[in-house]
Design a protein around this motif. Structure first.
Motif, short mmCIF file in Angstrom:
data_model
loop_
_atom_site.label_atom_id
_atom_site.label_comp_id
_atom_site.label_asym_id
_atom_site.label_seq_id
_atom_site.Cartn_x
_atom_site.Cartn_y
_atom_site.Cartn_z
N LEU A 1 0.87 -1.18 0.00
CA LEU A 1 0.00 0.00 0.00
C LEU A 1 0.90 1.22 0.00
O LEU A 1 1.76 1.37 0.87
CB LEU A 1 -0.91 0.02 1.23
CG LEU A 1 -1.69 1.33 1.48
CD1 LEU A 1 -2.67 1.60 0.34
CD2 LEU A 1 -2.43 1.27 2.82
N TYR A 2 0.69 2.11 -1.03
CA TYR A 2 1.47 3.34 -1.15
C TYR A 2 0.57 4.50 -0.76
O TYR A 2 -0.48 4.71 -1.36
CB TYR A 2 1.98 3.49 -2.58
CG TYR A 2 2.92 2.38 -2.99
CD1 TYR A 2 4.29 2.53 -2.89
CD2 TYR A 2 2.41 1.17 -3.46
CE1 TYR A 2 5.15 1.51 -3.27
CE2 TYR A 2 3.26 0.14 -3.83
CZ TYR A 2 4.62 0.32 -3.72
OH TYR A 2 5.47 -0.71 -4.08
N TYR B 1 -2.58 3.65 -3.35
CA TYR B 1 -2.40 2.67 -4.43
C TYR B 1 -1.93 1.37 -3.80
O TYR B 1 -1.02 1.35 -2.95
CB TYR B 1 -1.37 3.18 -5.43
CG TYR B 1 -1.11 2.26 -6.59
CD1 TYR B 1 -2.03 2.16 -7.64
CD2 TYR B 1 0.05 1.49 -6.64
CE1 TYR B 1 -1.79 1.31 -8.71
CE2 TYR B 1 0.28 0.65 -7.71
CZ TYR B 1 -0.64 0.56 -8.75
OH TYR B 1 -0.38 -0.28 -9.81
N THR B 2 -2.60 0.27 -4.16
CA THR B 2 -2.19 -1.04 -3.66
C THR B 2 -1.77 -1.94 -4.82
O THR B 2 -2.26 -1.80 -5.96
CB THR B 2 -3.35 -1.74 -2.90
OG1 THR B 2 -4.47 -1.85 -3.78
CG2 THR B 2 -3.74 -0.95 -1.67
N THR C 1 8.23 4.78 -7.58
CA THR C 1 6.89 5.35 -7.44
C THR C 1 6.89 6.74 -8.06
O THR C 1 7.88 7.47 -8.00
CB THR C 1 6.48 5.45 -5.95
OG1 THR C 1 7.29 6.41 -5.31
CG2 THR C 1 6.61 4.11 -5.27
N TYR C 2 5.80 7.10 -8.66
CA TYR C 2 5.66 8.42 -9.27
C TYR C 2 4.19 8.77 -9.26
O TYR C 2 3.32 7.95 -8.95
CB TYR C 2 6.21 8.41 -10.70
CG TYR C 2 5.60 7.36 -11.59
CD1 TYR C 2 4.47 7.64 -12.36
CD2 TYR C 2 6.18 6.08 -11.66
CE1 TYR C 2 3.92 6.65 -13.16
CE2 TYR C 2 5.64 5.11 -12.47
CZ TYR C 2 4.49 5.39 -13.21
OH TYR C 2 3.94 4.42 -14.01
N VAL C 3 3.89 10.02 -9.62
CA VAL C 3 2.52 10.52 -9.64
C VAL C 3 2.24 11.09 -11.02
O VAL C 3 3.06 11.81 -11.58
CB VAL C 3 2.31 11.61 -8.57
CG1 VAL C 3 0.89 12.16 -8.61
CG2 VAL C 3 2.62 11.06 -7.19
N GLN D 1 -3.38 12.63 -13.38
CA GLN D 1 -4.71 12.17 -12.97
C GLN D 1 -4.75 11.78 -11.49
O GLN D 1 -5.68 11.13 -11.03
CB GLN D 1 -5.11 10.94 -13.81
CG GLN D 1 -5.38 11.23 -15.27
CD GLN D 1 -4.10 11.26 -16.08
OE1 GLN D 1 -3.00 10.98 -15.56
NE2 GLN D 1 -4.20 11.63 -17.36
N ASP D 2 -3.74 12.19 -10.73
CA ASP D 2 -3.68 11.94 -9.30
C ASP D 2 -3.65 10.45 -8.98
O ASP D 2 -4.34 9.95 -8.11
CB ASP D 2 -4.87 12.59 -8.56
CG ASP D 2 -4.82 14.10 -8.65
OD1 ASP D 2 -3.69 14.61 -8.82
OD2 ASP D 2 -5.88 14.73 -8.54
N LYS D 3 -2.86 9.72 -9.76
CA LYS D 3 -2.69 8.31 -9.49
C LYS D 3 -1.22 8.00 -9.33
O LYS D 3 -0.35 8.67 -9.86
CB LYS D 3 -3.26 7.47 -10.64
CG LYS D 3 -4.78 7.55 -10.75
CD LYS D 3 -5.29 6.63 -11.84
CE LYS D 3 -6.81 6.67 -11.94
NZ LYS D 3 -7.31 5.78 -13.00
#
Length: 558
Positions: free
Chosen positions: A502-503, A516-517, A532-534, A537-539
């Motif tokens: 889980l991030y 995000y899982t 990890t990045y963003v 679309q806020d994901k």
């Protein structure tokens, strides 16, 4: 020659004229007739012969209230006054009333009799009544008749006393009716009727001593106590507390001599009822935990045998509740343990202080067991909250780390149920470990939670100079690949197995970014990297080999 009067000549003959040297008496009539005597009436001269005894007899007869004094002197109209007075008096006085005849009426009637007797005596003393009865007989008759009102007064007094007794007995019966009525309803509803009945009994016993009703009051009070305390005799101890408490207040308003042994009787039954009711409610929550009754017992009867049994009873309850954590619903049992702990803290006296650690230990075990039970029943949000609170509260407990691990797994499982299929292991497994390097290519920090063969969490700072990507494709192609840039990273040494991640983004500027899982399988002999990045679309983006849910084998890089 002798001279004679001629018959028929005026001034001569018998009855006419006067003898020489004599005078005609006053009132003499011509023609030889005397006028009739004047009617009887008050004499201006001395009293007639026998007037005094006659006056005494008339006066005594006048006091009888029957008008006989005036009849003796031949004054029937005046006798009618006595008859009228006596009739009015009897009309008011009969039948006998407990309150008696008004004093003003008695005084007025006696005044009429005295005046009647005095008036009859006056007339008899000054008037010749012709041929009256012999004075001695009349006086004796007057004395005898005088006994009529005197005897009537005594008879009326006796009748009045009986009327009073009957009225007091009626009050006693009214109290009995109230008690019988009250017995048909719960005490809370019937208490006013009980109070009114007690007031009637008290007034009869204290204010009318010597009456037949007062003699019956002790037996009525015994029946009264038996009726009020009926729940106690029926072994309905919780229902008996209120009526027995009420009975203990009765001596405050009723004379102790009237109550006798009843005054102190409620103490033992009340102590028994408070104990039995309180113990029966142990293990409940809130107002049903028995604390009110047991507290009242310890405050009211601290030296009673029942008060000495409170501590052992609570201790046995705690042991039973702790045992129920393994066999029942641990969350429900935990609430019961909390109620017991609150009860122990609230009860008066120091004799129960030793129970506080026992109750607290029971609550601690209950909280942990409840969190585990919530997790195994897939109530992941509740499990995370319960075990997180456990870890924060009981910092010296050996289960604290495991509670944190379960809370982590529960948080992941809220979004990824596969993470909650089994409890995290309480120990660290042996064998070879694989390296997983996680880098952060995002302007905000990230917290990574993971569970599998081992469970834990790590935090990465935000990447200075990093920005969001326009799409997931751009992020997947370019993330963590900029030359000369140092990305925040963390290295995890993980045993082989299936893991769930889980991030979480936590900064304010990235608060809108969704958590995000994902899942992956760590295999022996491989090393793994993740970035990890963003995206706009806020994901989150993640280049770690992902596993679908349920887990499937993934491609890894050596």
């Amino acid at each position: 020659m002798e001279s004679r009067d001629q018959p028929g000549a005026p001034g001569t003959g018998p009855g006419f004229g006067t003898e020489p040297g004599t005078e005609r008496p006053p009132g003499a009539a011509w023609g030889g007739f005397r006028p009739p005597p004047p009617p009887a009436g008050p004499s201006a001269g001395p009293p007639p012969q026998g007037a005094a005894p006659r006056a005494l007899a008339a006066g005594l007869l006048g006091l009888s209230g029957l008008g006989l004094g005036h009849l003796l002197v031949r004054r029937p109209r005046r006798a009618a006054v006595s008859w009228a007075a006596t009739g009015i008096f009897l009309l008011v006085a009969l039948p006998a009333d407990p309150d008696g005849v008004p004093g003003a009426l008695v005084a007025a009637y006696l005044l009429v009799l005295v005046l009647a007797g005095a008036d009859a005596a006056r007339i008899a003393l000054r008037t010749d009544t012709g041929r009256p009865p012999r004075p001695l007989i009349a006086a004796v008759l007057g004395l005898l008749l005088l006994a009529v009102p005197v005897g009537g007064a005594f008879a009326y007094g006796s009748a009045r006393d009986e009327a009073v007794e009957q009225e007091l007995l009626d009050r006693l019966e009214k109290g009995d009716v109230l008690v019988a009525k009250a017995a048909k309803s719960p005490f809370a509803l019937s208490r006013p009727d009980y109070h009114r009945a007690l007031t009637l009994y008290r007034e009869l016993g204290e204010r009318h001593q010597g009456s037949r009703a007062a003699a019956l009051v002790p037996a009525r009070l015994q029946a009264y106590y038996d009726t009020v305390a009926a729940p106690y005799r029926a072994k309905e101890h919780c229902e008996a507390v209120a009526p027995l408490t009420y009975l203990r207040t009765v001596p405050e308003s009723v004379d102790g001599k009237l109550l006798g042994d009843l005054a102190g009787w409620p103490d033992t039954p009340l102590a028994e009822s408070l104990y039995a009711c309180g113990v029966s409610r142990l293990g409940g929550t809130g107002t049903s935990s028995g604390g009110e009754e047991l507290g009242a017992l310890l405050r009211t009867f601290p030296d009673s045998a029942q008060a000495g049994q409170v501590g052992p009873a609570i201790s046995a309850t705690i042991r039973k509740q702790v045992a129920g954590l393994r066999s029942g619903d641990p969350c429900t049992v935990t609430e019961q343990l909390r109620g017991t702990r609150t009860l122990v803290a609230a009860l008066p006296g120091t004799s129960l202080s030793a129970l506080e650690p026992q109750a607290e230990a029971g609550v601690r075990d209950g909280v942990y067991a409840c969190g585990v039970d919530e997790f195994t029943h897939e109530r992941f949000a509740e499990a995370r909250q319960t075990l997180g609170d456990f870890a924060d509260t009981y910092k010296d407990d050996g289960r604290r780390q495991q509670a944190r691990n379960i809370a982590i797994a529960a948080e992941i499982a809220e979004d990824r149920p596969a993470a909650g299929k089994r409890l995290p292991r309480s120990g660290r497994p042996g064998g070879a470990r694989m390296e997983l390097v996680i880098s952060n290519d995002a302007p905000s920090g990230v917290e990574v939670l993971y569970t599998g063969p081992v469970t834990g969490k790590v935090k990465l700072k935000g990447c200075g100079g990093c920005a969001r990507y326009s799409s997931e494709a751009a992020g997947s192609a370019k993330s963590c690949r900029a030359n000369g840039r140092s990305y925040p990273k963390v290295r995890l040494s993980l045993p082989a197995g299936d893991y769930h991640f889980l991030y979480k983004r936590g900064s304010d500027e990235e608060a809108a970014v969704d958590n995000y899982t994902s899942g992956t399988s760590v295999k022996p002999g491989y090393s793994y990297t993740s970035c990890t990045y963003v995206v706009e679309q806020d994901k989150y983006g993640l280049d770690l080999p992902l596993l679908p849910d349920p887990l499937e084998p993934a491609t890894a890089r050596r």
